[in-house]
Design a protein around this motif. Structure first.
Motif, mmCIF file in Angstrom:
data_model
loop_
_atom_site.group_PDB
_atom_site.id
_atom_site.type_symbol
_atom_site.label_atom_id
_atom_site.label_comp_id
_atom_site.label_asym_id
_atom_site.label_seq_id
_atom_site.Cartn_x
_atom_site.Cartn_y
_atom_site.Cartn_z
ATOM 1 N N ASP A 128 44.639 42.292 43.441
ATOM 2 C CA ASP A 128 44.440 41.129 42.579
ATOM 3 C C ASP A 128 43.318 41.382 41.573
ATOM 4 O OD1 ASP A 128 46.483 39.710 43.748
ATOM 5 O OD2 ASP A 128 45.181 38.679 45.182
ATOM 6 N N PHE A 129 42.272 42.062 42.013
ATOM 7 C CA PHE A 129 41.184 42.417 41.097
ATOM 8 C C PHE A 129 41.729 43.286 39.960
ATOM 9 C CE2 PHE A 129 37.703 45.389 39.929
ATOM 10 C CZ PHE A 129 36.823 44.462 39.390
ATOM 11 N N GLU A 130 42.530 44.278 40.310
ATOM 12 C CA GLU A 130 43.114 45.156 39.292
ATOM 13 C C GLU A 130 43.975 44.364 38.307
ATOM 14 O OE1 GLU A 130 46.082 49.031 38.872
ATOM 15 O OE2 GLU A 130 45.551 48.275 40.857
ATOM 16 N N LYS A 131 44.779 43.454 38.820
ATOM 17 C CA LYS A 131 45.638 42.642 37.952
ATOM 18 C C LYS A 131 44.818 41.867 36.931
ATOM 19 C CE LYS A 131 47.133 38.746 39.484
ATOM 20 N NZ LYS A 131 47.835 37.687 40.265
ATOM 21 N N ASN A 132 43.712 41.295 37.366
ATOM 22 C CA ASN A 132 42.882 40.505 36.460
ATOM 23 C C ASN A 132 42.143 41.387 35.453
ATOM 24 O OD1 ASN A 132 43.430 37.829 37.477
ATOM 25 N ND2 ASN A 132 42.262 38.389 39.295
ATOM 26 N N ILE A 133 41.676 42.544 35.882
ATOM 27 C CA ILE A 133 41.012 43.456 34.953
ATOM 28 C C ILE A 133 42.001 43.938 33.893
ATOM 29 C CG2 ILE A 133 39.900 45.709 34.693
ATOM 30 C CD1 ILE A 133 38.069 43.588 35.855
ATOM 31 N N ARG A 134 43.201 44.281 34.313
ATOM 32 C CA ARG A 134 44.216 44.741 33.353
ATOM 33 C C ARG A 134 44.564 43.627 32.359
ATOM 34 N NH1 ARG A 134 46.389 49.644 34.190
ATOM 35 N NH2 ARG A 134 46.051 50.644 36.230
ATOM 36 N N ALA A 135 44.586 42.391 32.823
ATOM 37 C CA ALA A 135 44.867 41.270 31.923
ATOM 38 C C ALA A 135 43.739 41.096 30.903
ATOM 39 C CB ALA A 135 45.052 39.987 32.737
ATOM 40 N N ILE A 136 42.502 41.274 31.344
ATOM 41 C CA ILE A 136 41.363 41.201 30.425
ATOM 42 C C ILE A 136 41.462 42.297 29.382
ATOM 43 C CG2 ILE A 136 38.854 41.480 30.236
ATOM 44 C CD1 ILE A 136 38.708 40.248 33.105
ATOM 45 N N VAL A 137 41.728 43.517 29.829
ATOM 46 C CA VAL A 137 41.835 44.654 28.924
ATOM 47 C C VAL A 137 42.953 44.429 27.913
ATOM 48 C CG1 VAL A 137 42.467 47.097 28.791
ATOM 49 C CG2 VAL A 137 40.824 46.319 30.522
ATOM 50 N N GLN A 138 44.084 43.951 28.382
ATOM 51 C CA GLN A 138 45.219 43.716 27.493
ATOM 52 C C GLN A 138 44.885 42.701 26.409
ATOM 53 O OE1 GLN A 138 48.769 42.422 29.516
ATOM 54 N NE2 GLN A 138 50.079 42.756 27.747
#
Length: 228
Positions: A128-138
């Motif tokens: 879940d942490f990875e999903k949120n970081i990737r969303a921020i980056v995107q």
């Protein structure tokens, strides 16, 4: 009235995603814990509202994160540039994502993200942490802002306790580094520069074992000058 205020803030937090971690801890909480969560939610939405009503755009730097960012006097650290602080204490990656539009719209030349220690503290899983970081980056893709991902800093368990382990910090940092590499984003590894000989956050840089003191912020800014 206080109960209604807490319920209102909590439901707003759930709606935006910020309350996801809080919801998982609702069972068995006492009055003091409920009051603490109420204060955290109130602070989050107060700061978010203040940020959204600001009118400064096309800035040089913007710093994004939790209390580590929130407590920093970044405009003073870069006096010749226009610098915004978008830190909110107790924030998590999901909370950052749900306010990232305002950050992106500031059209900063550079954005510096440091987030994750509260995700670890609240037991967030890596997926879940990875999903949120990737969303921020995107959110920054296709913009004129150069994004930097900074490592999570170590903690001193002797001062802070066992709520956060440096083993877990390193695991989350590996994930941040992987995402940065995949996306062609510069990863700023600050972790090693804050360690003492025992692999803990050096007491020179902290009072409580988690947050930085003045010397700690001096080290942080010095590393940014050297690595960017």
């Amino acid at each position: 009235m206080k109960v209604l205020l807490f319920v209102s803030l909590f439901l707003n937090a759930l709606f935006l995603g910020y309350g996801g971690l809080v919801a998982s801890q609702m069972d068995g909480i006492n009055h003091a814990q409920a009051a603490s969560m109420q204060k955290s939610a109130a602070y989050y939405f107060t700061k978010k509202s203040i940020f959204e009503h600001a009118e400064l755009y096309d800035v040089d730097k913007i710093f994004i994160g939790d209390s580590m960012t929130d407590y920093g006097e970044f405009q003073e650290y870069f006096p010749d540039e226009v610098v915004l602080n978008r830190g909110i204490r107790n924030d998590v990656a999901k909370g950052v994502f749900h306010r990232i539009e305002e950050v992106v719209n500031r059209n900063a030349k550079e954005a510096y993200l440091m987030i994750g220690v509260n995700d670890i503290r609240h037991g967030e899983n890596r997926k879940d942490f990875e999903k949120n970081i990737r969303a921020i980056v995107q959110s920054f893709e296709g913009t004129g802002t150069k994004l930097f991902i900074q490592s999570i800093l170590p903690v001193n368990n002797g001062l802070y306790g066992k709520a956060v382990s440096n083993k877990k910090v390193l695991q989350f940092n590996d994930l941040l580094r992987t995402i940065a590499t995949e996306k062609g984003i510069e990863y700023i590894d600050l972790y090693a520069y804050f360690l003492d000989e025992h692999g803990q956050l050096d007491e020179r840089f902290t009072v409580d074992g988690l947050h930085l003191n003045g010397e700690g912020y001096r080290m942080w800014i010095d590393r940014l000058h050297r690595q960017t």
